[in-house]
Design a protein around this motif. Structure first.
Motif, PDB file in Angstrom:
ATOM      1  N   GLY A 155      36.605 -12.630   2.249  1.00 49.87           N
ATOM      2  CA  GLY A 155      37.309 -13.902   2.133  1.00 49.87           C
ATOM      3  C   GLY A 155      36.587 -14.904   1.259  1.00 49.87           C
ATOM      4  O   GLY A 155      36.870 -16.115   1.335  1.00 49.87           O
ATOM      5  N   ASP A 156      35.661 -14.439   0.439  1.00 48.78           N
ATOM      6  CA  ASP A 156      34.841 -15.312  -0.395  1.00 48.78           C
ATOM      7  C   ASP A 156      35.685 -15.897  -1.526  1.00 48.78           C
ATOM      8  O   ASP A 156      36.221 -15.161  -2.352  1.00 48.78           O
ATOM      9  N   PRO A 157      35.821 -17.230  -1.607  1.00 52.63           N
ATOM     10  CA  PRO A 157      36.625 -17.818  -2.683  1.00 52.63           C
ATOM     11  C   PRO A 157      36.057 -17.533  -4.069  1.00 52.63           C
ATOM     12  O   PRO A 157      36.809 -17.547  -5.069  1.00 52.63           O
ATOM     13  N   ALA A 158      34.758 -17.259  -4.164  1.00 55.38           N
ATOM     14  CA  ALA A 158      34.172 -16.935  -5.460  1.00 55.38           C
ATOM     15  C   ALA A 158      34.626 -15.570  -5.965  1.00 55.38           C
ATOM     16  O   ALA A 158      34.496 -15.277  -7.166  1.00 55.38           O
ATOM     17  N   LYS A 159      35.169 -14.733  -5.074  1.00 54.44           N
ATOM     18  CA  LYS A 159      35.602 -13.385  -5.460  1.00 54.44           C
ATOM     19  C   LYS A 159      37.120 -13.257  -5.543  1.00 54.44           C
ATOM     20  O   LYS A 159      37.651 -12.154  -5.594  1.00 54.44           O
ATOM     21  N   VAL A 160      37.807 -14.397  -5.530  1.00 55.72           N
ATOM     22  CA  VAL A 160      39.267 -14.384  -5.626  1.00 55.72           C
ATOM     23  C   VAL A 160      39.666 -14.011  -7.040  1.00 55.72           C
ATOM     24  O   VAL A 160      39.118 -14.506  -8.026  1.00 55.72           O
ATOM     25  N   THR A 161      40.636 -13.102  -7.140  1.00 60.03           N
ATOM     26  CA  THR A 161      41.170 -12.714  -8.440  1.00 60.03           C
ATOM     27  C   THR A 161      42.649 -13.087  -8.504  1.00 60.03           C
ATOM     28  O   THR A 161      43.300 -13.303  -7.488  1.00 60.03           O
ATOM     29  N   GLY A 162      43.160 -13.127  -9.715  1.00 62.90           N
ATOM     30  CA  GLY A 162      44.563 -13.474  -9.896  1.00 62.90           C
ATOM     31  C   GLY A 162      44.712 -14.916 -10.324  1.00 62.90           C
ATOM     32  O   GLY A 162      43.750 -15.570 -10.750  1.00 62.90           O
ATOM     33  N   GLY A 163      45.916 -15.431 -10.239  1.00 66.32           N
ATOM     34  CA  GLY A 163      46.182 -16.789 -10.680  1.00 66.32           C
ATOM     35  C   GLY A 163      47.415 -17.341 -10.010  1.00 66.32           C
ATOM     36  O   GLY A 163      47.850 -16.844  -8.976  1.00 66.32           O
ATOM     37  N   GLY A 164      47.977 -18.361 -10.627  1.00 64.67           N
ATOM     38  CA  GLY A 164      49.146 -19.009 -10.053  1.00 64.67           C
ATOM     39  C   GLY A 164      48.806 -19.890  -8.882  1.00 64.67           C
ATOM     40  O   GLY A 164      49.646 -20.100  -8.004  1.00 64.67           O
ATOM     41  N   PHE A 165      47.553 -20.410  -8.847  1.00 63.77           N
ATOM     42  CA  PHE A 165      47.122 -21.209  -7.716  1.00 63.77           C
ATOM     43  C   PHE A 165      47.247 -22.714  -7.969  1.00 63.77           C
ATOM     44  O   PHE A 165      47.054 -23.501  -7.045  1.00 63.77           O
ATOM     45  N   GLY A 166      47.532 -23.094  -9.228  1.00 60.80           N
ATOM     46  CA  GLY A 166      47.620 -24.511  -9.546  1.00 60.80           C
ATOM     47  C   GLY A 166      46.297 -25.217  -9.274  1.00 60.80           C
ATOM     48  O   GLY A 166      45.212 -24.660  -9.505  1.00 60.80           O
ATOM     49  N   PRO A 167      46.351 -26.442  -8.736  1.00 60.54           N
ATOM     50  CA  PRO A 167      45.111 -27.193  -8.463  1.00 60.54           C
ATOM     51  C   PRO A 167      44.466 -26.855  -7.117  1.00 60.54           C
ATOM     52  O   PRO A 167      43.458 -27.459  -6.750  1.00 60.54           O
ATOM     53  N   VAL A 168      45.025 -25.898  -6.383  1.00 60.46           N
ATOM     54  CA  VAL A 168      44.555 -25.626  -5.020  1.00 60.46           C
ATOM     55  C   VAL A 168      43.072 -25.245  -4.971  1.00 60.46           C
ATOM     56  O   VAL A 168      42.321 -25.791  -4.151  1.00 60.46           O
ATOM     57  N   PRO A 169      42.582 -24.323  -5.806  1.00 60.97           N
ATOM     58  CA  PRO A 169      41.159 -23.971  -5.706  1.00 60.97           C
ATOM     59  C   PRO A 169      40.222 -25.155  -5.914  1.00 60.97           C
ATOM     60  O   PRO A 169      39.193 -25.261  -5.233  1.00 60.97           O
ATOM     61  N   VAL A 170      40.577 -26.049  -6.833  1.00 61.21           N
ATOM     62  CA  VAL A 170      39.733 -27.219  -7.084  1.00 61.21           C
ATOM     63  C   VAL A 170      39.709 -28.137  -5.857  1.00 61.21           C
ATOM     64  O   VAL A 170      38.658 -28.620  -5.429  1.00 61.21           O
TER      65      VAL A 170
END
Length: 312
Positions: A155-170
């Motif tokens: 569940g590590d956010p640094a290892k998330v792949t893909g896209g379409g997340f918009g501003p959510v990760p920030v």
């Protein structure tokens, strides 16, 4: 001065007696408290959670932002989620009370704390992008990010792949930083108030993640561990609550999503029955039929019979 009545006298130091008694009682209290008291566990906060399990905090924050967490879908007294309230038969007691503590998880737990803290330009831009997007797009962003987090190793956010997340990760990354500094705890407690004594929102945020439940189960405080009547660990707790927590351990309450309302109604009925025992024919005669009172007061009855009397 001699006693006029001739009784003997001796000196008595009341202060010394009081001091000795005070010291002995204080020492005994300290020793017994050290041996028998329950553990003094450190409080769980958003700061300790985010430092110990950043992945769980991140996933929970994304659910709060997307409105899919337990609190966001709880219903009254926090929000107006349709069909979320528990019922007692046809009576929706939870809904009847109404929304008394309005909670918008996206605004209260994520957006407002971010907006009220000094933010770098990238976070301000992310907040503006979120505010400008329609609700459907916001939900699509958070769903995509939550799904990606679930697939990432650990569940590590640094290892998330893909896209379409918009501003959510920030937004979520900045919220994690705020939580780790301890600032988020203060912001959720204050909510515009001078005295920070309302822990409702921090506790709701904590309860939506799995970290707090994991700690509770380790201390035998889970719902299926008779947790309502337990102290932390193996220490005995409020034994008088056994009757209430007992119902959560059996069917149909154990697996019911309506268990709280059903058990509350059952306990109200049992309490009413207890109050009405002197007025219920048959039930009120049980002591006379069982004659348990004669066993308890057997010495009295032996004396009465020895004296030739016939006790009732």
């Amino acid at each position: 001065m001699p006693d006029p009545a001739g009784f003997p006298r001796r000196s008595y130091d009341l202060v010394k007696e009081f001091t000795i008694a005070l010291v002995v009682v204080a020492v005994l209290t300290a020793v017994l408290a050290a041996v028998f008291s329950s553990p003094d566990e450190r409080p769980v906060t958003l700061a300790s959670w985010s430092r110990a399990d950043g992945a769980d905090f991140t996933a929970t924050a994304a659910a709060e932002l997307g409105g899919t967490s337990g609190t966001a879908e709880y219903g009254p007294p926090y929000n107006h989620t349709p069909d979320a309230a528990q019922k007692l038969g046809p009576l929706g007691l939870q809904s009847a009370a109404g929304v008394r503590i309005p909670v918008d998880t996206a605004a209260d737990f994520v957006l407002r704390p971010l907006a009220s803290a000094p933010e770098p330009p990238v976070v301000r831009a992310a907040l503006a992008a979120w505010a400008a997007a329609p609700a459907a797009r916001q939900q699509a962003w958070t769903k995509a990010y939550s799904d990606a987090l679930a697939k990432a190793p650990g569940g590590d956010p640094a290892k998330v792949t893909g896209g379409g997340f918009g501003p959510v990760p920030v937004l979520i990354a900045r919220l994690l930083d705020l939580a780790r500094t301890g600032a988020l705890d203060g912001q959720l407690q204050a909510e515009g108030k001078f005295y920070q004594t309302d822990y409702t929102r921090p506790l709701l945020f904590l309860s939506d993640g799995s970290y707090l439940e994991t700690l509770a189960r380790a201390e035998h405080l889970g719902g299926d561990q008779w947790g309502m009547m337990n102290e932390t660990g193996d220490y005995p707790g409020q034994a008088w609550l056994w009757l209430y927590t007992f119902w959560y351990q059996i069917e149909p309450f154990k697996s019911s999503g309506n268990a709280d309302a059903l058990i509350w109604g059952l306990m109200a009925l049992l309490s009413l029955g207890l109050l009405l025992v002197p007025f219920i024919p048959g039930v009120r005669s049980i002591p006379r039929w069982t004659r348990v009172h004669r066993l308890i007061w057997r010495s009295y009855y032996r004396e009465q019979e020895a004296a030739g009397r016939t006790p009732q």
